[in-house]
Design an enzyme around this catalytic site. Structure first.
Site, PDB file in Angstrom:
ATOM      1  N   ASP A   9       8.454  69.598 -78.923  1.00 44.14           N
ATOM      2  CA  ASP A   9       7.382  69.191 -77.999  1.00 44.14           C
ATOM      3  C   ASP A   9       6.284  70.247 -77.951  1.00 44.14           C
ATOM      4  O   ASP A   9       5.115  69.923 -77.759  1.00 44.14           O
ATOM      5  CB  ASP A   9       7.889  69.034 -76.551  1.00 44.14           C
ATOM      6  CG  ASP A   9       9.057  68.083 -76.431  1.00 44.14           C
ATOM      7  OD1 ASP A   9       9.159  67.168 -77.249  1.00 44.14           O
ATOM      8  OD2 ASP A   9       9.862  68.279 -75.493  1.00 44.14           O
ATOM      9  N   HIS A  40      11.600  70.208 -75.279  1.00 46.80           N
ATOM     10  CA  HIS A  40      12.320  70.302 -76.554  1.00 46.80           C
ATOM     11  C   HIS A  40      11.486  71.220 -77.457  1.00 46.80           C
ATOM     12  O   HIS A  40      10.256  71.251 -77.329  1.00 46.80           O
ATOM     13  CB  HIS A  40      12.395  68.966 -77.291  1.00 46.80           C
ATOM     14  CG  HIS A  40      13.053  67.853 -76.542  1.00 46.80           C
ATOM     15  ND1 HIS A  40      12.403  67.092 -75.628  1.00 46.80           N
ATOM     16  CD2 HIS A  40      14.310  67.349 -76.643  1.00 46.80           C
ATOM     17  CE1 HIS A  40      13.231  66.156 -75.163  1.00 46.80           C
ATOM     18  NE2 HIS A  40      14.397  66.298 -75.755  1.00 46.80           N
TER      19      HIS A  40
HETATM   20  C1  XUL Z   1      16.822  60.906 -73.932  1.00 44.44           C
HETATM   21  C2  XUL Z   1      16.764  62.019 -72.981  1.00 44.44           C
HETATM   22  C3  XUL Z   1      16.320  63.333 -73.523  1.00 44.44           C
HETATM   23  C4  XUL Z   1      17.008  64.497 -72.906  1.00 44.44           C
HETATM   24  C5  XUL Z   1      16.682  65.807 -73.560  1.00 44.44           C
HETATM   25  O1  XUL Z   1      17.253  59.719 -73.397  1.00 44.44           O
HETATM   26  O2  XUL Z   1      17.026  61.853 -71.820  1.00 44.44           O
HETATM   27  O3  XUL Z   1      14.942  63.434 -73.369  1.00 44.44           O
HETATM   28  O4  XUL Z   1      16.711  64.597 -71.551  1.00 44.44           O
HETATM   29  O5  XUL Z   1      16.869  65.794 -74.922  1.00 44.44           O
END
Ligand code: XUL
Ligand code: CO
Length: 440
Positions: free
Chosen positions: A102, A99
């Site tokens: 992150d 993300h």
């Molecule tokens: C949350 C989840 C996230 C997604 C990306 O449950 O799975 O980490 O994979 O935003």
């Protein structure tokens, strides 16, 4: 500088090895069904669980010992990149995911956030020049910051919608810059708490508008990666709009988005939706929408998203069965959206978790390939539906019947004989195949 000094490059040593820092079943070069394990499995490390999360839970503080945590701010972000590429190389993993938040801290303004991102993305790009690890996907975190309290693309406030659009625009630019295979949308807060204060229709229409703009922008900048929607029924919202694959598919079809998206299917999200992992994979596969996988597992005793490393061989087998029947994952991969338990706080545990997951999927792959080669399920299923290959069944499938004809047929054939579905026999066969692969 090394962050994992006690760990050498993880090697395949085979099932007899007692070395905890070795693969027992994942042999990247081993050919299964005509392709190497590395090519089929396309493993990926999740940046957030591996380099960012600290073990905080609703009842307690972080527990993780992470050698890079002696830094802060942008220095911490840079140290994480160094640690990440050391980890990728030692684990010998072909992909990673992140993300935006992150990899780089948010600034006090959006401009400052962009600046931080640009600096870290440039550093990652530099590392990628000499690393074999590629970006499976990136995404925008539109759920942690308080501005997203009422959602992002489905927020009640148009300013938030605009902010979210800016974040995804930047995310797509980063995806292009780093040559991402995919771009993910997980609708963390795209849902609602109560209908008493919610205009559901406007929120869904807005979500579709948002996705269309993302598609347009990707075209504009020439980003050709696959767009993925990651369904989840709840958590953090009480009701998330992309509840499961079937709900997500209906949404995409209604808004004419089905040609631009596939699904990123997470095992723990499937079980939270009251489905099995393989159910979600199947629904996506038969609709040509299986894009990628977040490989983890939940805990049937806990009702939330525990994001455990996948170790259930039954589940990895049935998942790999779907993936092989799909002809692989294409541009997708098996991303470990999984975290070590709060009590597994030492840096080495990050390796143990990933090794456990990689070995479990390697076993699943070998068992699934054998099941396919021996036509164990295929043949049984073909025989089970045989009545649709001749006579009245064939006419039904070919669209040559109507209710008049069928009634006439039923009146002459009302003493129906059914055949057992043999669930227990089939489960025993799966066990036998798993045990055979383990005994090899
Ligand atoms: C949350 C989840 C996230 C997604 C990306 O449950 O799975 O980490 O994979 O935003
Ligand atoms: Co996920």
């Amino acid at each position: 500088m090394a962050y994992f000094e006690n760990v050498e490059k993880i090697q395949f040593e085979g099932p007899k090895s007692t070395n905890p820092l070795a693969f027992k079943y994942y042999n990247p070069d081993e050919v299964v069904g005509g392709k190497t394990m590395e090519e089929i499995l396309r493993f990926s490390v999740a940046y957030w669980h591996t380099f960012t999360m600290d073990g905080t839970d609703p009842f307690g503080q972080g527990t993780m010992i992470r050698p890079w945590d002696r830094f802060s701010g942008m220095d911490l972000a840079k140290a994480r990149v160094e640690a990440a590429f050391e980890f990728f190389e030692k684990l010998n993993v072909p992909f990673f995911c992140f993300h935006d938040v992150d990899i780089a801290p948010e600034g006090s303004t959006l401009r400052e956030t962009y600046k931080n991102l640009d600096e870290i993305v440039a550093m990652i790009k530099d590392y990628m020049k000499t690393s074999k690890t590629k970006l499976l996907w990136n995404t925008a975190n539109m759920f942690s910051h308080p501005r997203f309290v009422h959602g992002a693309a489905t927020a009640v406030n148009a300013d938030v919608f605009a902010y979210a659009a800016a974040k995804v625009k930047k995310g797509l630019e980063i995806a292009k810059e780093l040559n991402a295979e995919n771009y993910v949308f997980w609708g963390g807060r795209e849902g609602y708490e109560t209908l008493l204060n919610t205009d559901m229709k406007l929120e869904l229409d807005n979500l579709a508008r948002f996705f269309h703009m993302a598609v347009d922008y990707a075209k504009e900048i020439g980003f050709t990666g696959q767009f993925l929607i990651e369904p989840k029924p709840k958590e953090p919202t009480k009701h998330q709009y992309d509840f499961d694959v079937a709900t997500g598919l209906a949404f995409l079809q209604k808004y004419d988005l089905q040609d631009y998206f596939k699904f990123n299917i997470e095992a723990n999200h499937a079980t939270l939706a009251g489905h099995t992992f393989e159910h979600e994979l199947r629904v996506a596969r038969i609709n040509g929408m299986l894009g990628s996988v977040d490989a983890n597992q939940g805990d049937p005793l806990l009702g939330w998203d525990t994001d455990e490393f996948p170790t259930d061989l039954y589940s990895t087998t049935l998942a790999m069965y779907e993936i092989l029947q799909n002809g692989g994952l294409g541009r997708g991969g098996l991303n470990f959206d999984a975290k070590v338990r709060r009590g597994s706080f030492e840096p080495e545990d990050l390796f143990y978790g990933h090794i456990a997951g990689m070995d479990s999927f390697a076993i699943g792959l070998k068992v699934a390939q054998k099941l396919i080669d021996d036509k164990v399920l295929d043949q049984f299923i073909a025989e089970r539906y045989e009545s649709y290959t001749y006579g009245i069944g064939k006419e039904i499938v070919e669209g040559k019947t109507d209710f008049h004809k069928l009634e006439a047929y039923a009146l002459e054939n009302d003493q129906i004989k059914n055949v057992s579905g043999r669930t227990e026999l089939l489960k025993a066969k799966i066990n036998q195949y798993i045990l055979t692969v383990l005994a090899e």
